[in-house]
Design a protein around this motif. Structure first.
Motif, PDB file in Angstrom:
ATOM      1  N   ALA A  71       6.174  -0.604  50.773  1.00 45.06           N
ATOM      2  CA  ALA A  71       7.075   0.217  49.968  1.00 45.06           C
ATOM      3  C   ALA A  71       6.401   0.626  48.664  1.00 45.06           C
ATOM      4  O   ALA A  71       5.575  -0.104  48.115  1.00 45.06           O
ATOM      5  N   THR A  72       6.763   1.797  48.147  1.00 45.80           N
ATOM      6  CA  THR A  72       6.148   2.309  46.924  1.00 45.80           C
ATOM      7  C   THR A  72       7.146   2.502  45.794  1.00 45.80           C
ATOM      8  O   THR A  72       6.785   2.988  44.721  1.00 45.80           O
ATOM      9  N   GLY A  73       8.406   2.144  46.000  1.00 47.12           N
ATOM     10  CA  GLY A  73       9.420   2.366  44.988  1.00 47.12           C
ATOM     11  C   GLY A  73       9.234   1.507  43.756  1.00 47.12           C
ATOM     12  O   GLY A  73       8.553   0.469  43.790  1.00 47.12           O
ATOM     13  N   GLU A  74       9.847   1.924  42.658  1.00 47.88           N
ATOM     14  CA  GLU A  74       9.837   1.124  41.439  1.00 47.88           C
ATOM     15  C   GLU A  74      10.565  -0.195  41.655  1.00 47.88           C
ATOM     16  O   GLU A  74      10.280  -1.195  40.999  1.00 47.88           O
ATOM     17  N   ALA A  75      11.513  -0.189  42.566  1.00 49.68           N
ATOM     18  CA  ALA A  75      12.192  -1.404  43.003  1.00 49.68           C
ATOM     19  C   ALA A  75      12.306  -1.358  44.522  1.00 49.68           C
ATOM     20  O   ALA A  75      12.345  -0.279  45.118  1.00 49.68           O
ATOM     21  N   GLY A 123      19.416  -3.409  34.233  1.00 51.22           N
ATOM     22  CA  GLY A 123      19.759  -4.232  33.078  1.00 51.22           C
ATOM     23  C   GLY A 123      18.665  -5.198  32.679  1.00 51.22           C
ATOM     24  O   GLY A 123      18.824  -5.934  31.696  1.00 51.22           O
ATOM     25  N   GLY A 124      17.565  -5.236  33.437  1.00 53.77           N
ATOM     26  CA  GLY A 124      16.424  -6.068  33.058  1.00 53.77           C
ATOM     27  C   GLY A 124      16.022  -7.131  34.048  1.00 53.77           C
ATOM     28  O   GLY A 124      14.983  -7.777  33.876  1.00 53.77           O
ATOM     29  N   ALA A 125      16.802  -7.352  35.105  1.00 48.23           N
ATOM     30  CA  ALA A 125      16.462  -8.389  36.082  1.00 48.23           C
ATOM     31  C   ALA A 125      15.309  -7.930  36.965  1.00 48.23           C
ATOM     32  O   ALA A 125      15.359  -6.845  37.539  1.00 48.23           O
ATOM     33  N   LYS A 126      14.268  -8.734  37.072  1.00 51.63           N
ATOM     34  CA  LYS A 126      13.145  -8.416  37.948  1.00 51.63           C
ATOM     35  C   LYS A 126      13.431  -8.800  39.399  1.00 51.63           C
ATOM     36  O   LYS A 126      12.855  -8.231  40.326  1.00 51.63           O
ATOM     37  N   ILE A 127      14.312  -9.768  39.578  1.00 50.64           N
ATOM     38  CA  ILE A 127      14.682 -10.230  40.921  1.00 50.64           C
ATOM     39  C   ILE A 127      16.206 -10.339  40.980  1.00 50.64           C
ATOM     40  O   ILE A 127      16.821 -10.958  40.102  1.00 50.64           O
ATOM     41  N   VAL A 128      16.800  -9.739  41.989  1.00 48.67           N
ATOM     42  CA  VAL A 128      18.245  -9.855  42.202  1.00 48.67           C
ATOM     43  C   VAL A 128      18.442 -10.319  43.644  1.00 48.67           C
ATOM     44  O   VAL A 128      18.034  -9.630  44.582  1.00 48.67           O
ATOM     45  N   VAL A 136       6.687  -5.053  39.857  1.00 45.89           N
ATOM     46  CA  VAL A 136       5.720  -6.053  39.401  1.00 45.89           C
ATOM     47  C   VAL A 136       5.783  -7.302  40.262  1.00 45.89           C
ATOM     48  O   VAL A 136       4.764  -7.962  40.501  1.00 45.89           O
ATOM     49  N   VAL A 137       6.981  -7.645  40.757  1.00 49.26           N
ATOM     50  CA  VAL A 137       7.134  -8.822  41.615  1.00 49.26           C
ATOM     51  C   VAL A 137       6.475  -8.572  42.968  1.00 49.26           C
ATOM     52  O   VAL A 137       5.724  -9.419  43.477  1.00 49.26           O
ATOM     53  N   VAL A 138       6.730  -7.417  43.556  1.00 47.52           N
ATOM     54  CA  VAL A 138       6.154  -7.091  44.866  1.00 47.52           C
ATOM     55  C   VAL A 138       4.630  -7.054  44.785  1.00 47.52           C
ATOM     56  O   VAL A 138       3.930  -7.614  45.645  1.00 47.52           O
ATOM     57  N   ASP A 139       4.090  -6.409  43.761  1.00 45.57           N
ATOM     58  CA  ASP A 139       2.635  -6.322  43.628  1.00 45.57           C
ATOM     59  C   ASP A 139       2.016  -7.696  43.421  1.00 45.57           C
ATOM     60  O   ASP A 139       0.928  -7.989  43.935  1.00 45.57           O
ATOM     61  N   PHE A 180       9.353 -15.444  51.993  1.00 44.43           N
ATOM     62  CA  PHE A 180       9.490 -14.522  50.873  1.00 44.43           C
ATOM     63  C   PHE A 180      10.582 -14.944  49.899  1.00 44.43           C
ATOM     64  O   PHE A 180      10.403 -14.861  48.681  1.00 44.43           O
ATOM     65  N   ARG A 181      11.713 -15.416  50.412  1.00 41.38           N
ATOM     66  CA  ARG A 181      12.812 -15.779  49.519  1.00 41.38           C
ATOM     67  C   ARG A 181      12.445 -16.967  48.636  1.00 41.38           C
ATOM     68  O   ARG A 181      13.017 -17.128  47.541  1.00 41.38           O
ATOM     69  N   GLY A 182      11.503 -17.801  49.097  1.00 43.34           N
ATOM     70  CA  GLY A 182      10.996 -18.878  48.257  1.00 43.34           C
ATOM     71  C   GLY A 182       9.899 -18.401  47.321  1.00 43.34           C
ATOM     72  O   GLY A 182       9.812 -18.839  46.172  1.00 43.34           O
ATOM     73  N   MET A 183       9.056 -17.483  47.799  1.00 37.10           N
ATOM     74  CA  MET A 183       7.963 -16.975  46.983  1.00 37.10           C
ATOM     75  C   MET A 183       8.463 -16.259  45.735  1.00 37.10           C
ATOM     76  O   MET A 183       7.882 -16.389  44.657  1.00 37.10           O
ATOM     77  N   VAL A 184       9.544 -15.477  45.871  1.00 35.14           N
ATOM     78  CA  VAL A 184      10.042 -14.748  44.702  1.00 35.14           C
ATOM     79  C   VAL A 184      10.519 -15.724  43.628  1.00 35.14           C
ATOM     80  O   VAL A 184      10.356 -15.469  42.422  1.00 35.14           O
ATOM     81  N   VAL A 185      11.107 -16.848  44.032  1.00 37.81           N
ATOM     82  CA  VAL A 185      11.526 -17.853  43.070  1.00 37.81           C
ATOM     83  C   VAL A 185      10.307 -18.490  42.420  1.00 37.81           C
ATOM     84  O   VAL A 185      10.284 -18.771  41.215  1.00 37.81           O
ATOM     85  N   GLU A 186       9.272 -18.701  43.220  1.00 36.19           N
ATOM     86  CA  GLU A 186       8.060 -19.351  42.730  1.00 36.19           C
ATOM     87  C   GLU A 186       7.367 -18.538  41.642  1.00 36.19           C
ATOM     88  O   GLU A 186       6.639 -19.085  40.820  1.00 36.19           O
ATOM     89  N   THR A 187       7.562 -17.234  41.609  1.00 38.91           N
ATOM     90  CA  THR A 187       6.924 -16.413  40.582  1.00 38.91           C
ATOM     91  C   THR A 187       7.386 -16.781  39.181  1.00 38.91           C
ATOM     92  O   THR A 187       6.667 -16.544  38.205  1.00 38.91           O
ATOM     93  N   GLY A 188       8.576 -17.327  39.060  1.00 38.25           N
ATOM     94  CA  GLY A 188       9.075 -17.716  37.751  1.00 38.25           C
ATOM     95  C   GLY A 188       9.841 -16.634  37.022  1.00 38.25           C
ATOM     96  O   GLY A 188      10.377 -16.877  35.930  1.00 38.25           O
ATOM     97  N   TYR A 189       9.916 -15.419  37.593  1.00 44.32           N
ATOM     98  CA  TYR A 189      10.693 -14.369  36.951  1.00 44.32           C
ATOM     99  C   TYR A 189      12.184 -14.738  36.986  1.00 44.32           C
ATOM    100  O   TYR A 189      12.656 -15.341  37.949  1.00 44.32           O
ATOM    101  N   PRO A 190      12.934 -14.374  35.942  1.00 44.11           N
ATOM    102  CA  PRO A 190      14.380 -14.656  35.939  1.00 44.11           C
ATOM    103  C   PRO A 190      15.067 -13.996  37.137  1.00 44.11           C
ATOM    104  O   PRO A 190      14.694 -12.901  37.556  1.00 44.11           O
TER     105      PRO A 190
END
Length: 318
Positions: free
Chosen positions: A90-94, A118-123, A168-171, A183-193
């Motif tokens: 995917a190439t989207g901003e989100a 609103g600022g969340a990197k991960i929802v 930024v999370v995907v990259d 993947f659902r664990g990896m996104v948490v591991e990044t530390g982003y809110p």
């Protein structure tokens, strides 16, 4: 750069396998929501070697709308590798990941986008309840409790693959080159809110679920050990079977206490079986980690693509 050449604001990635009854409907629903909430979007279907008419329908959809794209895998790569590969393309901003059967409600796309803006990197979508029987519910709850005690990062109960991830999370995750990405664990591991969106998961719109008890068990083991279905997983599968026997032995011991039977013998048998199951589980985890090291050094792709439709040449990603 012209408007047509700019990356879309939002990408929606939908993995599918034998979803001929759902792909056209989910595409229409997602398109309607995306058009309401973002300036531009793309929808990427990644097909895990369907054996029904799913691919023919996807070809028709791609011909009808240039915003609909499709990736056809050479074989079924499972429910970890294929969806993650689609997200990386995917190439989207989100990027939103969701299933094809309407159990991840398209109506929540607007809320995901609102929290992202609103600022969340991960929802992440979080189911309020599980539509499972008492036994499976107990196993799931026990599993979450165990993971919360041993995991290197927080575990979010009832979080699904449904969610929105900033560019930024995907990259960042794509750079990890994880061979079996949970993947659902990896996104948490990044530390982003992380922002959470609670929802009640509806039943499938049509067709039958591909996630039977065996598939769910395999996915759980993959999430725990970061591994695929290999012979090195055999000790873990055997550990599960022996653990069941241990529970039966303990239950029999309780009955024996009431009826005056050989309670001590049965309790000792249950304890021995439980210890053996724990030993096999750790042996299996060690074996999986050894295999994972070998996979990382091998550098194999998440999937091998047979074809892709409606992707510009500049989007040849790995």
């Amino acid at each position: 750069m012209t408007a047509a050449e700019r990356p879309p604001e939002l990408s929606i990635v939908i993995p599918c396998f034998n979803e001929e009854e759902n792909v056209r409907a989910i595409c229409a629903a997602v398109t309607a929501e995306a058009e309401r909430h973002v300036a531009s979007h793309e929808i990427i279907f990644i097909d895990n070697r369907s054996t029904d008419a799913t691919r023919d329908i996807l070809r028709e959809m791609c011909a009808e709308d240039g915003r609909v794209r499709a990736i056809f895998n050479t074989r079924n790569y499972g429910q970890m590798r294929s969806p993650t590969h689609g997200i990386y393309q995917a190439t989207g901003e989100a990027v939103i990941g969701m299933c094809a059967d309407f159990q991840d409600p398209p109506a929540l796309i607007g809320e995901l986008v609102r929290l992202w803006r609103g600022g969340a990197k991960i929802v992440l979508g979080q189911r309020r309840s599980e539509q499972t029987g008492p036994l499976l519910g107990l196993i799931r709850k026990t599993g979450y409790t165990m993971l919360a005690q041993v995991a290197d990062y927080p575990i979010i109960p009832n979080a699904t693959g449904f969610g929105l991830f900033d560019r930024v999370v995907v990259d960042e995750l794509a750079r990890w080159h994880e061979p079996e990405p949970f993947f659902r664990g990896m996104v948490v591991e990044t530390g982003y809110p992380i922002a959470l969106v609670p929802f009640d998961r509806p039943p499938r719109a049509a067709g039958e679920t591909k996630n039977g008890p065996a598939a769910l068990l395999a996915f759980a083991l993959s999430g725990l050990a970061g591994s695929a279905k290999t012979l090195l997983r055999a000790p873990m599968l055997l550990a599960v079977a022996i653990a069941v026997l241990a529970v039966i032995a303990f239950a029999a011991a309780l009955v024996a206490i009431l009826l005056g039977g050989p309670a001590l013998v049965l309790a000792a048998l249950g304890l021995a079986l439980a210890m053996f199951a724990v030993l096999l589980l750790f042996l299996g985890l060690i074996g999986d980690q050894v295999r994972l090291i070998a996979e990382r050094s091998r550098g194999a792709p998440l999937v091998i693509e047979e074809a892709r439709l409606n992707f510009p040449p500049r989007e040849e990603r790995v």
